[in-house]
Scaffold this motif. Structure first.
Motif, PDB file in Angstrom:
ATOM      1  N   GLU A   6       0.831  -1.195   0.000  1.00 50.69           N
ATOM      2  CA  GLU A   6       0.000   0.000   0.000  1.00 50.69           C
ATOM      3  C   GLU A   6       0.867   1.248   0.000  1.00 50.69           C
ATOM      4  O   GLU A   6       1.983   1.248   0.540  1.00 50.69           O
ATOM      5  CB  GLU A   6      -0.903   0.055   1.237  1.00 50.69           C
ATOM      6  CG  GLU A   6      -1.827  -1.131   1.431  1.00 50.69           C
ATOM      7  CD  GLU A   6      -1.270  -2.164   2.384  1.00 50.69           C
ATOM      8  OE1 GLU A   6      -2.051  -2.921   2.980  1.00 50.69           O
ATOM      9  OE2 GLU A   6      -0.024  -2.212   2.545  1.00 50.69           O
ATOM     10  N   TRP A  36     -10.259  -2.856   0.557  1.00 48.58           N
ATOM     11  CA  TRP A  36      -9.593  -1.925   1.474  1.00 48.58           C
ATOM     12  C   TRP A  36     -10.271  -2.037   2.831  1.00 48.58           C
ATOM     13  O   TRP A  36     -11.502  -1.966   2.924  1.00 48.58           O
ATOM     14  CB  TRP A  36      -9.678  -0.495   0.958  1.00 48.58           C
ATOM     15  CG  TRP A  36      -8.761  -0.211  -0.174  1.00 48.58           C
ATOM     16  CD1 TRP A  36      -9.064  -0.199  -1.503  1.00 48.58           C
ATOM     17  CD2 TRP A  36      -7.372   0.113  -0.083  1.00 48.58           C
ATOM     18  NE1 TRP A  36      -7.952   0.099  -2.235  1.00 48.58           N
ATOM     19  CE2 TRP A  36      -6.889   0.302  -1.390  1.00 48.58           C
ATOM     20  CE3 TRP A  36      -6.467   0.271   0.985  1.00 48.58           C
ATOM     21  CZ2 TRP A  36      -5.563   0.629  -1.680  1.00 48.58           C
ATOM     22  CZ3 TRP A  36      -5.164   0.596   0.704  1.00 48.58           C
ATOM     23  CH2 TRP A  36      -4.717   0.776  -0.608  1.00 48.58           C
ATOM     24  N   ARG A  38      -9.752  -0.923   7.179  1.00 43.21           N
ATOM     25  CA  ARG A  38      -9.065   0.047   8.039  1.00 43.21           C
ATOM     26  C   ARG A  38      -9.242  -0.339   9.506  1.00 43.21           C
ATOM     27  O   ARG A  38     -10.220  -1.001   9.872  1.00 43.21           O
ATOM     28  CB  ARG A  38      -9.576   1.461   7.793  1.00 43.21           C
ATOM     29  CG  ARG A  38     -11.017   1.710   8.214  1.00 43.21           C
ATOM     30  CD  ARG A  38     -11.451   3.114   7.791  1.00 43.21           C
ATOM     31  NE  ARG A  38     -12.837   3.410   8.184  1.00 43.21           N
ATOM     32  CZ  ARG A  38     -13.494   4.501   7.825  1.00 43.21           C
ATOM     33  NH1 ARG A  38     -12.892   5.427   7.048  1.00 43.21           N
ATOM     34  NH2 ARG A  38     -14.724   4.696   8.237  1.00 43.21           N
ATOM     35  N   VAL A  48     -13.898  -1.307   4.206  1.00 40.49           N
ATOM     36  CA  VAL A  48     -14.222   0.021   3.688  1.00 40.49           C
ATOM     37  C   VAL A  48     -14.823  -0.083   2.291  1.00 40.49           C
ATOM     38  O   VAL A  48     -15.897   0.451   2.023  1.00 40.49           O
ATOM     39  CB  VAL A  48     -12.958   0.901   3.658  1.00 40.49           C
ATOM     40  CG1 VAL A  48     -13.260   2.237   2.989  1.00 40.49           C
ATOM     41  CG2 VAL A  48     -12.413   1.100   5.059  1.00 40.49           C
ATOM     42  N   ASP A  90     -12.103   9.160   9.771  1.00 33.86           N
ATOM     43  CA  ASP A  90     -11.489   8.296   8.768  1.00 33.86           C
ATOM     44  C   ASP A  90     -10.050   7.948   9.136  1.00 33.86           C
ATOM     45  O   ASP A  90      -9.407   7.138   8.454  1.00 33.86           O
ATOM     46  CB  ASP A  90     -11.501   8.964   7.386  1.00 33.86           C
ATOM     47  CG  ASP A  90     -12.900   9.158   6.850  1.00 33.86           C
ATOM     48  OD1 ASP A  90     -13.172  10.240   6.289  1.00 33.86           O
ATOM     49  OD2 ASP A  90     -13.719   8.211   6.963  1.00 33.86           O
ATOM     50  N   TYR A  94      -4.861   1.876   6.908  1.00 30.55           N
ATOM     51  CA  TYR A  94      -5.615   1.281   5.811  1.00 30.55           C
ATOM     52  C   TYR A  94      -4.810   0.127   5.223  1.00 30.55           C
ATOM     53  O   TYR A  94      -3.625   0.291   4.884  1.00 30.55           O
ATOM     54  CB  TYR A  94      -5.915   2.323   4.748  1.00 30.55           C
ATOM     55  CG  TYR A  94      -7.028   3.264   5.146  1.00 30.55           C
ATOM     56  CD1 TYR A  94      -6.830   4.214   6.146  1.00 30.55           C
ATOM     57  CD2 TYR A  94      -8.285   3.200   4.549  1.00 30.55           C
ATOM     58  CE1 TYR A  94      -7.859   5.062   6.538  1.00 30.55           C
ATOM     59  CE2 TYR A  94      -9.317   4.041   4.930  1.00 30.55           C
ATOM     60  CZ  TYR A  94      -9.100   4.970   5.928  1.00 30.55           C
ATOM     61  OH  TYR A  94     -10.115   5.820   6.313  1.00 30.55           O
ATOM     62  N   CYS A  96      -4.840  -3.164   2.324  1.00 27.05           N
ATOM     63  CA  CYS A  96      -5.519  -3.820   1.226  1.00 27.05           C
ATOM     64  C   CYS A  96      -5.351  -5.332   1.386  1.00 27.05           C
ATOM     65  O   CYS A  96      -4.410  -5.809   2.026  1.00 27.05           O
ATOM     66  CB  CYS A  96      -5.032  -3.351  -0.136  1.00 27.05           C
ATOM     67  SG  CYS A  96      -3.346  -3.767  -0.573  1.00 27.05           S
TER      68      CYS A  96
END
Length: 129
Positions: A6, A36, A38, A48, A90, A94, A96
């Motif tokens: 990422e 994705w 988080r 997400v 947010d 994060y 993947c």
């Protein structure tokens, strides 16, 4: 073996934008749905957004609908997460992930680490003024 990498995280002010990238150097992601996820401090990991391997299907968590957009460029073996109108909530690391033989909704509802074929190491997104 396949490794997901990422990039694109960082510090951004509320209302700002970031684009995250998920790549697999030397490997093709064509056969994988990519998601994705988080994880904020003290909170569970959450899905997400996820994108299908070949049909273009997408799924978004309610908290990011209309603000985030997931896309993939199979020629570049890269999946993107465009994040707009960012909010302090947010803020998270994060990650993947890649998974075969799944629907995008099912994939995004999996939070167990062992539920995916591959995970990246994550990129930190901080939304703060």
């Amino acid at each position: 073996h396949l490794q997901l990498v990422e990039s694109g995280g960082g510090l951004v002010q509320p209302g700002g934008s970031l684009r995250l990238s998920c790549a697999a150097p030397g490997f093709t992601l064509d056969n994988y749905a990519i998601g994705w996820f988080r994880q904020a401090p003290g909170k569970e990991r959450e899905g997400v957004s996820c994108i299908g391997s070949s049909d273009g299907s997408t799924y978004y968590a309610d908290s990011v609908k209309e603000r985030f957009t997931i896309s993939r460029d199979n020629a570049k073996n890269t999946v993107y997460l465009q994040m707009n109108s960012l909010k302090p909530e947010d803020t998270a690391v994060y990650y993947c992930a890649a998974l075969t033989l799944t629907t995008v909704q099912a994939m995004c509802l999996i939070t167990d680490y062992y539920g995916m074929n591959y995970w990246g190491k994550g990129t930190l997104v901080t939304v703060s003024s």
